[in-house]
Design an enzyme around this catalytic site. Structure first.
Site, PDB file in Angstrom:
ATOM      1  N   ASP A   1      20.047  -6.886  50.183  1.00 54.79           N
ATOM      2  CA  ASP A   1      19.374  -5.627  50.419  1.00 54.79           C
ATOM      3  C   ASP A   1      18.334  -5.473  49.345  1.00 54.79           C
ATOM      4  O   ASP A   1      17.252  -4.720  49.367  1.00 54.79           O
ATOM      5  CB  ASP A   1      20.101  -4.429  50.505  1.00 54.79           C
ATOM      6  CG  ASP A   1      20.689  -3.762  49.189  1.00 54.79           C
ATOM      7  OD1 ASP A   1      20.467  -2.854  48.835  1.00 54.79           O
ATOM      8  OD2 ASP A   1      21.416  -4.729  48.607  1.00 54.79           O
TER       9      ASP A   1
ATOM     10  N   ASN B   1      17.211  -8.817  43.762  1.00 55.49           N
ATOM     11  CA  ASN B   1      17.944  -9.973  43.257  1.00 55.49           C
ATOM     12  C   ASN B   1      18.856 -10.849  44.470  1.00 55.49           C
ATOM     13  O   ASN B   1      19.138 -12.118  44.224  1.00 55.49           O
ATOM     14  CB  ASN B   1      19.192  -9.449  42.463  1.00 55.49           C
ATOM     15  CG  ASN B   1      19.903  -8.494  43.017  1.00 55.49           C
ATOM     16  OD1 ASN B   1      19.927  -8.123  44.156  1.00 55.49           O
ATOM     17  ND2 ASN B   1      21.207  -8.022  42.493  1.00 55.49           N
TER      18      ASN B   1
ATOM     19  N   THR C   1      27.047 -11.574  44.075  1.00 49.26           N
ATOM     20  CA  THR C   1      26.839 -10.248  43.684  1.00 49.26           C
ATOM     21  C   THR C   1      26.250 -10.089  42.174  1.00 49.26           C
ATOM     22  O   THR C   1      26.514 -11.251  41.494  1.00 49.26           O
ATOM     23  CB  THR C   1      28.129  -9.517  43.813  1.00 49.26           C
ATOM     24  OG1 THR C   1      28.076  -8.210  43.176  1.00 49.26           O
ATOM     25  CG2 THR C   1      29.462 -10.273  43.078  1.00 49.26           C
ATOM     26  N   GLY C   2      25.551  -8.843  42.089  1.00 44.23           N
ATOM     27  CA  GLY C   2      25.203  -8.556  40.668  1.00 44.23           C
ATOM     28  C   GLY C   2      26.291  -8.403  39.868  1.00 44.23           C
ATOM     29  O   GLY C   2      26.227  -8.110  38.412  1.00 44.23           O
TER      30      GLY C   2
ATOM     31  N   LYS D   1      20.649 -15.824  42.354  1.00 45.32           N
ATOM     32  CA  LYS D   1      21.725 -15.832  43.384  1.00 45.32           C
ATOM     33  C   LYS D   1      21.419 -17.015  44.274  1.00 45.32           C
ATOM     34  O   LYS D   1      22.287 -18.056  44.515  1.00 45.32           O
ATOM     35  CB  LYS D   1      21.557 -14.576  44.116  1.00 45.32           C
ATOM     36  CG  LYS D   1      22.394 -13.302  43.547  1.00 45.32           C
ATOM     37  CD  LYS D   1      22.420 -12.153  44.539  1.00 45.32           C
ATOM     38  CE  LYS D   1      23.141 -11.028  44.216  1.00 45.32           C
ATOM     39  NZ  LYS D   1      23.339 -10.276  45.143  1.00 45.32           N
TER      40      LYS D   1
ATOM     41  N   ASP E   1      25.878 -10.212  49.882  1.00 47.95           N
ATOM     42  CA  ASP E   1      25.922  -9.256  48.605  1.00 47.95           C
ATOM     43  C   ASP E   1      26.923  -8.347  48.851  1.00 47.95           C
ATOM     44  O   ASP E   1      27.155  -7.870  49.883  1.00 47.95           O
ATOM     45  CB  ASP E   1      24.412  -8.713  48.713  1.00 47.95           C
ATOM     46  CG  ASP E   1      24.220  -7.878  47.666  1.00 47.95           C
ATOM     47  OD1 ASP E   1      24.571  -7.942  46.754  1.00 47.95           O
ATOM     48  OD2 ASP E   1      23.584  -6.689  48.257  1.00 47.95           O
ATOM     49  N   LEU E   2      27.115  -7.579  47.764  1.00 52.17           N
ATOM     50  CA  LEU E   2      28.124  -6.193  47.989  1.00 52.17           C
ATOM     51  C   LEU E   2      27.094  -4.921  48.158  1.00 52.17           C
ATOM     52  O   LEU E   2      27.405  -4.534  49.124  1.00 52.17           O
ATOM     53  CB  LEU E   2      28.957  -6.236  46.951  1.00 52.17           C
ATOM     54  CG  LEU E   2      30.060  -7.498  46.857  1.00 52.17           C
ATOM     55  CD1 LEU E   2      31.020  -7.281  45.697  1.00 52.17           C
ATOM     56  CD2 LEU E   2      31.245  -7.305  48.121  1.00 52.17           C
ATOM     57  N   ASP E   3      26.950  -4.562  46.924  1.00 57.99           N
ATOM     58  CA  ASP E   3      26.291  -3.008  46.983  1.00 57.99           C
ATOM     59  C   ASP E   3      24.909  -3.026  47.873  1.00 57.99           C
ATOM     60  O   ASP E   3      24.009  -4.053  47.835  1.00 57.99           O
ATOM     61  CB  ASP E   3      25.857  -2.877  45.683  1.00 57.99           C
ATOM     62  CG  ASP E   3      27.290  -2.612  44.777  1.00 57.99           C
ATOM     63  OD1 ASP E   3      27.686  -1.539  44.568  1.00 57.99           O
ATOM     64  OD2 ASP E   3      27.599  -3.811  44.090  1.00 57.99           O
TER      65      ASP E   3
END
Length: 273
Positions: A222, A225, A41-42, A199, A8-10
């Site tokens: 984290d 999602n 990612t979202g 995801k 994941d990114l954020d």
């Protein structure tokens, strides 16, 4: 041995300042020599592109919580489950009824209304403007969502923002629940993508296409999602900054939050041995 590293990114790869910790950057770049690294990612693909370039990745990216897989190398969508145009138009009418502010993710841009600007999108625009044109995320203020729907090839997702009680009532509408998958992204904000997207599901499809299985996958996230991919992966890792619900779905908790080097050390340990 893990063959796929799904990140994941954020809140995971990115610090709270939207940067990548130097040690984590090195760890991810080194991991590419040992396994297939994929970002899940979202974000819209144009909003993830600066980080993709910074990390030197060449793999496709899974965007908008599993809505589509994008290949930066050839600038094309590989797989998708976009929102049908008639559903998008019906959703716009309902959102207007509930007095929602909207962001609409379309083929190659994130759009929001000139008449009702959203603070976080204005902040995102300011962030985007620091990058050169070749990497700059595409954010547009538009006059009409309905007209834009009719012009677009793909409608990826809607982000709605409003009074928490109104946002919740919108999400609980029977037609919305039948047609969309809602992921809360803030206390007064929910992301709506087409039903069936997650995801975990898109990552599972992608991993299968590589000839690997769930037990070959190390996935890190984290937020809520990310739960589906943490459940799917052979080793699902939650960041220390994740809440207790997310942590309850992980097999391992990272030793630090996203602002420190714990994930870098974990990748070096689990991927490089």
């Amino acid at each position: 041995m893990y063959k796929v590293l799904a990140l994941d990114l954020d809140g995971t790869v990115l610090t709270d300042e939207h940067t990548i910790h130097p040690q984590l950057k090195r760890a991810i770049q080194q991991a590419q020599q040992h396994c297939h690294v994929v970002i899940v990612t979202g974000r819209h693909h144009t909003a993830a592109k600066p980080y993709y370039q910074e990390l030197g990745l060449t793999t496709p990216i899974i965007c908008c919580n599993g809505t589509y897989v994008y290949d930066y190398q050839n600038e094309k969508v590989l797989k998708h489950n976009a929102i049908a145009k008639h559903d998008a138009l019906s959703f716009l009418a309902l959102a207007k009824e509930f007095q929602m502010k909207l962001v609409m993710y379309v083929t190659d841009a994130m759009t929001y209304s000139k008449r009702s600007p959203i603070a976080y999108m204005q902040a995102l625009e300011k962030w985007a403007n620091q990058y050169p044109p070749t990497a700059q995320p595409k954010i547009e203020q538009i006059d009409s969502f309905r007209h834009r729907v009719e012009q677009e090839t793909f409608i990826w997702k809607f982000v709605v923002e409003g009074l928490p009680s109104s946002v919740e009532r919108l999400a609980q509408q029977a037609w919305v629940q039948e047609t969309f998958n809602g992921e809360r992204s803030w206390s007064n904000r929910i992301d709506f993508a087409a039903k069936g997207n997650s995801k975990g599901q898109r990552l599972a499809e992608y991993v299968q296409s590589l000839g690997y299985h769930a037990n070959h996958v190390l996935a890190v996230g984290d937020n809520h999602n990310d739960i589906s991919m943490l459940d799917y992966a052979g080793l699902g890792v939650a960041m220390l900054n994740a809440d207790d619900t997310v942590k309850s779905h992980a097999k391992l908790i990272c030793t630090t939050d996203n602002n420190h080097d714990g994930l870098a050390r974990l990748i070096c340990d689990k991927i490089q041995g």
